[in-house]
Design a protein around this motif. Structure first.
Motif, PDB file in Angstrom:
ATOM      1  N   UNK A 144       0.823  -1.204   0.000  1.00 27.90           N
ATOM      2  CA  UNK A 144       0.000   0.000   0.000  1.00 27.90           C
ATOM      3  C   UNK A 144       0.861   1.261   0.000  1.00 27.90           C
ATOM      4  N   UNK A 145       1.950   1.238   0.747  1.00 29.98           N
ATOM      5  CA  UNK A 145       2.839   2.406   0.763  1.00 29.98           C
ATOM      6  C   UNK A 145       3.469   2.608  -0.603  1.00 29.98           C
ATOM      7  N   UNK A 146       3.862   1.519  -1.251  1.00 28.41           N
ATOM      8  CA  UNK A 146       4.425   1.631  -2.595  1.00 28.41           C
ATOM      9  C   UNK A 146       3.395   2.198  -3.573  1.00 28.41           C
ATOM     10  N   UNK A 147       2.157   1.731  -3.486  1.00 27.35           N
ATOM     11  CA  UNK A 147       1.108   2.258  -4.368  1.00 27.35           C
ATOM     12  C   UNK A 147       0.848   3.731  -4.077  1.00 27.35           C
ATOM     13  N   UNK A 148       0.840   4.097  -2.796  1.00 29.52           N
ATOM     14  CA  UNK A 148       0.664   5.503  -2.437  1.00 29.52           C
ATOM     15  C   UNK A 148       1.789   6.352  -2.987  1.00 29.52           C
ATOM     16  N   UNK A 149       3.004   5.816  -2.959  1.00 29.98           N
ATOM     17  CA  UNK A 149       4.173   6.573  -3.403  1.00 29.98           C
ATOM     18  C   UNK A 149       4.137   6.887  -4.886  1.00 29.98           C
ATOM     19  N   UNK A 150       3.584   5.979  -5.685  1.00 28.51           N
ATOM     20  CA  UNK A 150       3.541   6.235  -7.127  1.00 28.51           C
ATOM     21  C   UNK A 150       2.295   7.018  -7.536  1.00 28.51           C
ATOM     22  N   UNK A 151       1.384   7.232  -6.591  1.00 34.44           N
ATOM     23  CA  UNK A 151       0.109   7.872  -6.930  1.00 34.44           C
ATOM     24  C   UNK A 151      -0.098   9.228  -6.269  1.00 34.44           C
ATOM     25  N   UNK A 152       0.667   9.544  -5.222  1.00 30.50           N
ATOM     26  CA  UNK A 152       0.389  10.769  -4.457  1.00 30.50           C
ATOM     27  C   UNK A 152       0.734  12.041  -5.224  1.00 30.50           C
ATOM     28  N   UNK A 153       1.382  11.892  -6.386  1.00 29.07           N
ATOM     29  CA  UNK A 153       1.654  13.074  -7.215  1.00 29.07           C
ATOM     30  C   UNK A 153       0.538  13.356  -8.215  1.00 29.07           C
ATOM     31  N   UNK A 154      -0.500  12.506  -8.235  1.00 25.93           N
ATOM     32  CA  UNK A 154      -1.624  12.706  -9.147  1.00 25.93           C
ATOM     33  C   UNK A 154      -2.589  13.737  -8.566  1.00 25.93           C
ATOM     34  N   UNK A 155      -3.070  14.613  -9.386  1.00 28.41           N
ATOM     35  CA  UNK A 155      -3.900  15.723  -8.910  1.00 28.41           C
ATOM     36  C   UNK A 155      -5.161  15.247  -8.206  1.00 28.41           C
ATOM     37  N   UNK A 156      -5.758  14.152  -8.684  1.00 27.61           N
ATOM     38  CA  UNK A 156      -7.048  13.717  -8.148  1.00 27.61           C
ATOM     39  C   UNK A 156      -6.947  12.434  -7.329  1.00 27.61           C
ATOM     40  N   UNK A 157      -5.765  12.141  -6.791  1.00 31.11           N
ATOM     41  CA  UNK A 157      -5.603  10.936  -5.971  1.00 31.11           C
ATOM     42  C   UNK A 157      -5.149  11.326  -4.582  1.00 31.11           C
ATOM     43  N   UNK A 158      -5.796  10.779  -3.537  1.00 26.54           N
ATOM     44  CA  UNK A 158      -6.971   9.892  -3.592  1.00 26.54           C
ATOM     45  C   UNK A 158      -8.235  10.649  -3.992  1.00 26.54           C
ATOM     46  N   UNK A 159      -9.241   9.898  -4.369  1.00 27.48           N
ATOM     47  CA  UNK A 159     -10.472  10.486  -4.879  1.00 27.48           C
ATOM     48  C   UNK A 159     -11.062  11.456  -3.854  1.00 27.48           C
ATOM     49  N   UNK A 160     -11.439  12.637  -4.337  1.00 22.51           N
ATOM     50  CA  UNK A 160     -12.064  13.619  -3.465  1.00 22.51           C
ATOM     51  C   UNK A 160     -11.087  14.425  -2.633  1.00 22.51           C
ATOM     52  N   UNK A 161      -9.796  14.255  -2.847  1.00 17.73           N
ATOM     53  CA  UNK A 161      -8.811  14.969  -2.047  1.00 17.73           C
ATOM     54  C   UNK A 161      -8.825  16.468  -2.334  1.00 17.73           C
ATOM     55  N   UNK A 162      -8.469  17.236  -1.321  1.00 18.81           N
ATOM     56  CA  UNK A 162      -8.304  18.678  -1.488  1.00 18.81           C
ATOM     57  C   UNK A 162      -6.874  19.101  -1.160  1.00 18.81           C
ATOM     58  N   UNK A 163      -5.993  18.103  -1.055  1.00 20.63           N
ATOM     59  CA  UNK A 163      -4.598  18.383  -0.737  1.00 20.63           C
ATOM     60  C   UNK A 163      -3.765  18.462  -2.003  1.00 20.63           C
ATOM     61  N   UNK A 164      -2.617  19.132  -1.902  1.00 23.58           N
ATOM     62  CA  UNK A 164      -1.736  19.299  -3.052  1.00 23.58           C
ATOM     63  C   UNK A 164      -0.938  18.027  -3.306  1.00 23.58           C
ATOM     64  N   UNK A 165      -0.602  17.758  -4.567  1.00 27.00           N
ATOM     65  CA  UNK A 165       0.226  16.586  -4.874  1.00 27.00           C
ATOM     66  C   UNK A 165       1.559  16.626  -4.142  1.00 27.00           C
ATOM     67  N   UNK A 166       2.077  15.443  -3.875  1.00 23.53           N
ATOM     68  CA  UNK A 166       3.361  15.294  -3.178  1.00 23.53           C
ATOM     69  C   UNK A 166       4.327  14.592  -4.123  1.00 23.53           C
ATOM     70  N   UNK A 167       5.483  15.168  -4.334  1.00 26.04           N
ATOM     71  CA  UNK A 167       6.484  14.581  -5.217  1.00 26.04           C
ATOM     72  C   UNK A 167       7.635  14.014  -4.388  1.00 26.04           C
ATOM     73  N   UNK A 168       7.558  12.732  -4.122  1.00 28.64           N
ATOM     74  CA  UNK A 168       8.565  12.071  -3.313  1.00 28.64           C
ATOM     75  C   UNK A 168       9.866  11.896  -4.086  1.00 28.64           C
ATOM     76  N   UNK A 169      10.972  12.008  -3.364  1.00 26.17           N
ATOM     77  CA  UNK A 169      12.274  11.737  -3.949  1.00 26.17           C
ATOM     78  C   UNK A 169      12.631  10.253  -3.849  1.00 26.17           C
ATOM     79  N   UNK A 170      12.146   9.609  -2.784  1.00 23.26           N
ATOM     80  CA  UNK A 170      12.603   8.243  -2.518  1.00 23.26           C
ATOM     81  C   UNK A 170      11.580   7.455  -1.727  1.00 23.26           C
ATOM     82  N   UNK A 171      11.605   6.135  -1.938  1.00 26.57           N
ATOM     83  CA  UNK A 171      10.863   5.177  -1.120  1.00 26.57           C
ATOM     84  C   UNK A 171      11.896   4.200  -0.559  1.00 26.57           C
TER      85      UNK A 171
END
Length: 249
Positions: A144-171
């Motif tokens: 789940x953390x790996x999936x979150x890491x590749x998806x948290x930079x998407x504008x609409x992920x998770x669905x209904x979010x109002x937070x800004x995308x996060x661009x991780x450098x590393x997992x």
């Protein structure tokens, strides 16, 4: 893509540029056991380290605590004490029932929301691809953390979010059999073991003695010297989707 860019992609990201990181633990003691020395070293260098603990740890009744006390509450108190010994700043909890984790997509959304809210540079968790990992809570949290890491930079992920995308450098994956990054924690080894000992409902004096010997033994194997290391498998998030070579980095 230029050859130099590909070569850089195929290297473990450097951790010394990270200034804010999130450590995701299936249970209240996993961060200390898995990477307590790295955490202590990071906070000593001024890195902001937060914890996200996924389950309440209520199944871990080894008979080492007062049975009149709520074990989930005991373990939360121990986790805070242990993290504070390592310099951890903030503690977050999902309080999911211990031993029940199955839904990777739902958990990934919750982790991604915390990543976006914190704007972290890196995220750490157990390695779900560790060959002999039998605890499904660890596998599910890692996936789940790996999936979150590749998806948290998407504008609409998770669905209904109002937070800004996060661009991780590393997992970074701890509890891994294939580390590509070894951190010398010799100067922080005693601090790591002190933090592990704070989990009194889980760690008997005999277990603490065993862990102390084991982590010193493993740490010296990792460094091939008298120094004690902690091993991590560190990858750029881009490598966690459709890149078979990630296994060899």
């Amino acid at each position: 893509m230029e050859t130099s860019a590909i070569a850089q992609l195929m290297q473990p990201p450097a951790l010394d540029t990270c200034r804010s990181v999130l450590c995701v633990a299936p249970h209240p003691d996993d961060n200390e056991i898995g990477m307590g020395g790295v955490i202590a070293q990071m906070t000593a260098a001024g890195v902001h380290v937060d914890y996200l603990t996924v389950t309440d740890g209520a199944l871990g009744d080894l008979g080492l605590h007062d049975p009149e006390l709520d074990l989930a509450h005991v373990r939360k108190t121990e986790a805070i004490a242990a993290g504070q010994l390592l310099g951890v700043r903030d503690f977050y909890w999902l309080d999911l029932p211990d031993g029940t984790l199955r839904d990777v997509p739902a958990l990934a959304r919750a982790i991604a929301e915390r990543l976006r809210q914190g704007g972290y540079d890196a995220v750490f968790c157990p390695d779900p691809w560790n060959a002999y990992e039998a605890h499904m809570d660890h596998v599910v949290v890692g996936r789940a953390t790996a999936q979150a890491a590749i998806s948290c930079n998407l504008r609409a992920y998770p669905e209904g979010t109002h937070t800004a995308p996060c661009n991780l450098q590393a997992v970074g994956f701890y509890f891994t059999g294939k580390p590509n990054t070894v951190v010398d924690i010799t100067g922080y080894f005693a601090q790591k073991m002190q933090a592990i000992a704070a989990h009194q409902s889980q760690i008997s004096p005999e277990m603490l003695q065993l862990y102390t010997g084991y982590f010193a033994f493993r740490g010296q194997r990792l460094t091939q010297s008298e120094a004690i290391g902690e091993g991590l498998k560190v990858l750029a998030p881009l490598l966690l989707h459709c890149i078979p070579e990630a296994a060899d980095i």
